[in-house]
Design an enzyme around this catalytic site. Structure first.
Site, short mmCIF file in Angstrom:
data_model
loop_
_atom_site.label_atom_id
_atom_site.label_comp_id
_atom_site.label_asym_id
_atom_site.label_seq_id
_atom_site.Cartn_x
_atom_site.Cartn_y
_atom_site.Cartn_z
N GLN A 170 -7.32 -2.05 4.13
CA GLN A 170 -6.29 -1.29 3.41
C GLN A 170 -6.92 -0.54 2.22
O GLN A 170 -6.38 0.46 1.76
CB GLN A 170 -5.21 -2.25 2.92
CG GLN A 170 -4.06 -1.58 2.20
CD GLN A 170 -2.87 -2.51 2.07
OE1 GLN A 170 -2.23 -2.85 3.05
NE2 GLN A 170 -2.58 -2.93 0.86
N ASN B 225 -16.90 28.30 -22.34
CA ASN B 225 -17.53 27.20 -21.62
C ASN B 225 -17.31 27.29 -20.12
O ASN B 225 -16.19 27.57 -19.67
CB ASN B 225 -16.99 25.87 -22.13
CG ASN B 225 -17.35 25.64 -23.59
OD1 ASN B 225 -18.39 26.08 -24.05
ND2 ASN B 225 -16.46 24.98 -24.31
N LYS C 66 -8.13 3.63 1.99
CA LYS C 66 -7.37 4.87 1.86
C LYS C 66 -7.59 5.61 0.56
O LYS C 66 -7.78 6.83 0.55
CB LYS C 66 -5.88 4.58 2.05
CG LYS C 66 -5.60 4.27 3.50
CD LYS C 66 -4.23 3.68 3.71
CE LYS C 66 -4.22 2.87 4.97
NZ LYS C 66 -5.13 1.69 4.95
N THR D 286 -39.98 27.47 -9.64
CA THR D 286 -40.30 26.10 -9.23
C THR D 286 -40.54 25.35 -10.53
O THR D 286 -41.04 25.95 -11.50
CB THR D 286 -41.55 26.03 -8.33
OG1 THR D 286 -42.66 26.54 -9.07
CG2 THR D 286 -41.40 26.82 -7.05
N HIS D 287 -40.14 24.10 -10.59
CA HIS D 287 -40.19 23.32 -11.84
C HIS D 287 -39.41 24.00 -12.96
O HIS D 287 -39.71 23.81 -14.13
CB HIS D 287 -41.64 23.10 -12.29
CG HIS D 287 -42.55 22.63 -11.20
ND1 HIS D 287 -42.78 21.31 -10.92
CD2 HIS D 287 -43.27 23.33 -10.28
CE1 HIS D 287 -43.61 21.20 -9.89
NE2 HIS D 287 -43.92 22.42 -9.48
N TYR E 68 -9.43 -6.59 12.80
CA TYR E 68 -8.82 -6.05 11.57
C TYR E 68 -8.83 -7.09 10.45
O TYR E 68 -8.55 -8.27 10.67
CB TYR E 68 -7.37 -5.61 11.84
CG TYR E 68 -6.68 -5.16 10.57
CD1 TYR E 68 -6.83 -3.86 10.09
CD2 TYR E 68 -5.92 -6.05 9.81
CE1 TYR E 68 -6.24 -3.45 8.91
CE2 TYR E 68 -5.32 -5.65 8.62
CZ TYR E 68 -5.48 -4.36 8.18
OH TYR E 68 -4.90 -3.96 7.00
N LYS F 297 -17.40 30.18 -28.46
CA LYS F 297 -17.70 29.50 -27.20
C LYS F 297 -16.89 30.02 -26.02
O LYS F 297 -15.71 30.30 -26.12
CB LYS F 297 -17.42 27.99 -27.34
CG LYS F 297 -18.37 27.25 -28.25
CD LYS F 297 -19.81 27.24 -27.76
CE LYS F 297 -20.03 26.34 -26.58
NZ LYS F 297 -20.05 24.93 -26.93
N SER G 223 0.82 -1.22 0.00
CA SER G 223 0.00 0.00 0.00
C SER G 223 0.86 1.27 0.00
O SER G 223 0.32 2.37 0.02
CB SER G 223 -0.92 0.01 1.22
OG SER G 223 -0.18 -0.18 2.41
N ASN H 192 -1.97 -2.59 13.14
CA ASN H 192 -3.42 -2.43 13.10
C ASN H 192 -3.89 -1.18 13.86
O ASN H 192 -4.72 -0.42 13.36
CB ASN H 192 -4.11 -3.68 13.67
CG ASN H 192 -3.83 -4.91 12.81
OD1 ASN H 192 -3.26 -4.80 11.73
ND2 ASN H 192 -4.22 -6.08 13.30
N GLU I 41 -19.01 23.03 -14.37
CA GLU I 41 -19.34 21.71 -14.94
C GLU I 41 -18.55 20.59 -14.26
O GLU I 41 -19.09 19.53 -13.95
CB GLU I 41 -19.05 21.68 -16.44
CG GLU I 41 -20.04 22.47 -17.27
CD GLU I 41 -19.61 22.50 -18.73
OE1 GLU I 41 -20.15 21.72 -19.50
OE2 GLU I 41 -18.73 23.30 -19.08
N SER J 51 -13.50 26.80 -27.14
CA SER J 51 -13.61 25.59 -27.96
C SER J 51 -12.56 25.65 -29.06
O SER J 51 -12.26 26.72 -29.57
CB SER J 51 -15.01 25.53 -28.57
OG SER J 51 -14.99 24.72 -29.74
N1 ARG Z 1 -1.20 -1.34 5.20
C1 ARG Z 1 -2.10 -1.86 6.17
C2 ARG Z 1 -3.45 -1.17 6.04
O1 ARG Z 1 -3.52 -0.19 5.37
C3 ARG Z 1 -1.54 -1.67 7.53
C4 ARG Z 1 -2.02 -2.66 8.54
C5 ARG Z 1 -1.50 -3.99 8.20
N2 ARG Z 1 -1.85 -4.95 9.23
C6 ARG Z 1 -1.72 -6.25 9.02
N3 ARG Z 1 -2.06 -7.01 9.99
N4 ARG Z 1 -1.33 -6.73 7.86
O2 ARG Z 1 -4.44 -1.56 6.59
#
Ligand code: ARG
Length: 475
Positions: free
Chosen positions: A338, A301, A341, A171-172, A333, A299, A39, A126, A306, A293
């Site tokens: 993971q 825009n 994120k 309205t509408h 956990y 144009k 990660s 964790n 948007e 454009s």
């Molecule tokens: N990279 C992991 C996550 O984002 C960190 C925790 C990993 N814990 C484990 N027991 N493998 O969750």
């Protein structure tokens, strides 16, 4: 950029792939699996929070006598030096080290030796990762709250400048009654003010500390979790270790708040797009917020509104991703987490980007007062005022509605507003109509008459702006 599990990227991995936890393994991790499970490509954005959390953990371990002062000083100094390396772009991130936590810890040990290996006492990745995300999100929320206030301050000031500007209310998407432009802008203000309040409330549940939960059950070290929480500015430690390492409801809640905010911004965006079209022609957007454009020279825009309108889609998607990610996960956990994120980070980036765009754009929008006024005139916007006038003269409302409907029909047929008819013409529909009718048929008279709390009358708008500015100035 290359896919993180392409061979090219893997060749960057210069260390054995399971050195941190490989004691019980008889073979090293498959290279693809190492890249697939890593990660670091995205969680390294939490490096500051990871270091901040580690320093607090080390200080707490020292306070309870688990770590020596000497080791603690080396850890703090080492982590601060690593932060410098990262910020100067000198840090060599390694996919083989999986995530931000192990990258930093390995570098710390490389720099300071055994003391670095003692940092992880009484801690697990964790509770570490759960803490990092909360610290990161807390910082992000504070930045978003500040940007919301900047947007709302500019909006309230524009509303004040436009307190007397008359435009059609819809309205509408059909002309309904005249309103003031300031009043319309204050409707936007209310939406985002509620989003601000929701986010302040969400922050309370973000700002609780998982550290000390360790892997899932707590730890046998006599950790002073209150102290760590205090060092990190958390309101309290999480009350249950299993819950602390497993739930990501705070991230879901944040993303839900973001989805509502983006929904509101998309509504404003839609109005800006409509209003800046030749068909409405209510506002001119500054050139620096628009693009042209490549084929149609005429144009201009409204790209920024948007894009803001479109970005609600990705945030709604992130919300769905996080809800689905959490659904049915058994305690405690799971690696699934993971996956929290990227949606979360992208939501933060999207919200900050959209708010910044609107905070800069809105005060620079140039309203076209004459066009708004003409448009209100064209749509029989004072028909309700005429009905109310007849009611005041004793006619039941339903009958008044019918009378005015007939007058509007004549207006449609002869392409005239009610105010453009003669008294004799109007009296054909009801003998109750007298010379004083023209005072209520003006747009100014119509908006001024809506002098009720929360109404569109210019004095009410000024009152509401004053209250809005007081709220914006509050800490
Ligand atoms: N990279 C992991 C996550 O984002 C960190 C925790 C990993 N814990 C484990 N027991 N493998 O969750």
């Amino acid at each position: 950029m290359q896919s993180p599990w392409s061979d090219g990227d893997l060749s960057m991995s210069d260390q054995p792939t399971n050195q941190t936890w490989g004691g019980r393994f008889t073979e090293s991790t498959d290279a693809f699996v190492a890249a697939f499970t890593a990660s670091v490509d995205f969680d390294r954005r939490m490096y500051r929070q990871d270091i901040q959390g580690s320093i607090a953990h080390a200080r707490m371990l020292t306070r309870i006598g688990v770590l020596s002062e000497v080791d603690c000083a080396a850890i703090v100094e080492g982590l601060e030096a690593i932060r410098g390396e990262i910020e100067r772009g000198e840090f060599a991130w390694s996919i083989a080290l999986e995530d931000v936590h192990m990258n930093i810890e390995a570098r710390l040990t490389a720099r300071i030796g055994d003391a670095g290996k003692r940092l992880h006492t009484g801690r697990s990745r964790n509770d570490q990762v759960a803490t990092d995300i909360r610290l990161y999100l807390r910082d992000a929320i504070d930045a978003i709250l500040a940007e919301m206030k900047r947007f709302l301050g500019g909006l309230a000031e524009l509303a004040l400048r436009e307190a007397d500007t008359i435009m059609p209310g819809f309205t509408h998407l059909q002309v309904a009654q005249p309103v003031t432009f300031g009043h319309h802008l204050l409707a936007w203000f209310e939406m985002v003010k509620r989003d601000h309040e929701r986010l302040v409330d969400c922050r309370k549940r973000v700002n609780i500390m998982p550290l000390g939960a360790a892997a899932l059950a707590g730890t046998s070290y006599p950790l002073d979790r209150e102290y760590t929480a205090q060092l990190l500015g958390f309101d309290a430690p999480c009350a249950n270790s299993l819950d602390a390492v497993s739930d990501r409801d705070f991230a879901i809640e944040f993303t839900a708040v973001a989805a509502i905010l983006l929904t509101h911004l998309s509504r404003m965006a839609e109005e800006l797009v409509l209003w800046s079209s030749a068909q409405f022609d209510f506002v001119e957007l500054p050139d620096r917020f628009c693009t042209g454009s490549s084929i149609m020279p005429q144009k201009k825009n409204p790209d920024v509104p948007e894009l803001v309108r479109g970005k609600v889609g990705r945030v709604n998607g992130h919300l769905m991703a996080l809800l689905t990610l959490m659904k049915s996960q058994p305690l405690a956990y799971n690696k699934d987490n993971q996956e929290d994120k990227e949606p979360l980070f992208d939501t933060v980036d999207t919200v900050l980007g959209c708010l910044r765009a609107f905070a800069d754009l809105i005060p620079a929008v140039r309203p076209k007062h004459e066009k708004m006024l003409q448009s209100a005139r064209r749509g029989f916007a004072t028909a309700t005022d005429l009905a109310d006038y007849l009611v005041r003269k004793g006619l039941p409302f339903r009958d008044a509605h019918e009378v005015v409907g007939q007058a509007v029909r004549l207006g449609v047929e002869t392409e005239r507003d009610l105010a453009e008819m003669t008294l004799a013409e109007l009296q054909r529909f009801s003998p109750l109509i007298e010379e004083d009718v023209f005072a209520v048929l003006t747009l100014e008279g119509s908006v001024a008459a809506r002098n009720v709390l929360g109404g569109t009358a210019p004095n009410r708008v000024r009152e509401a702006v004053a209250a809005a500015l007081v709220w914006v100035a509050q800490g």
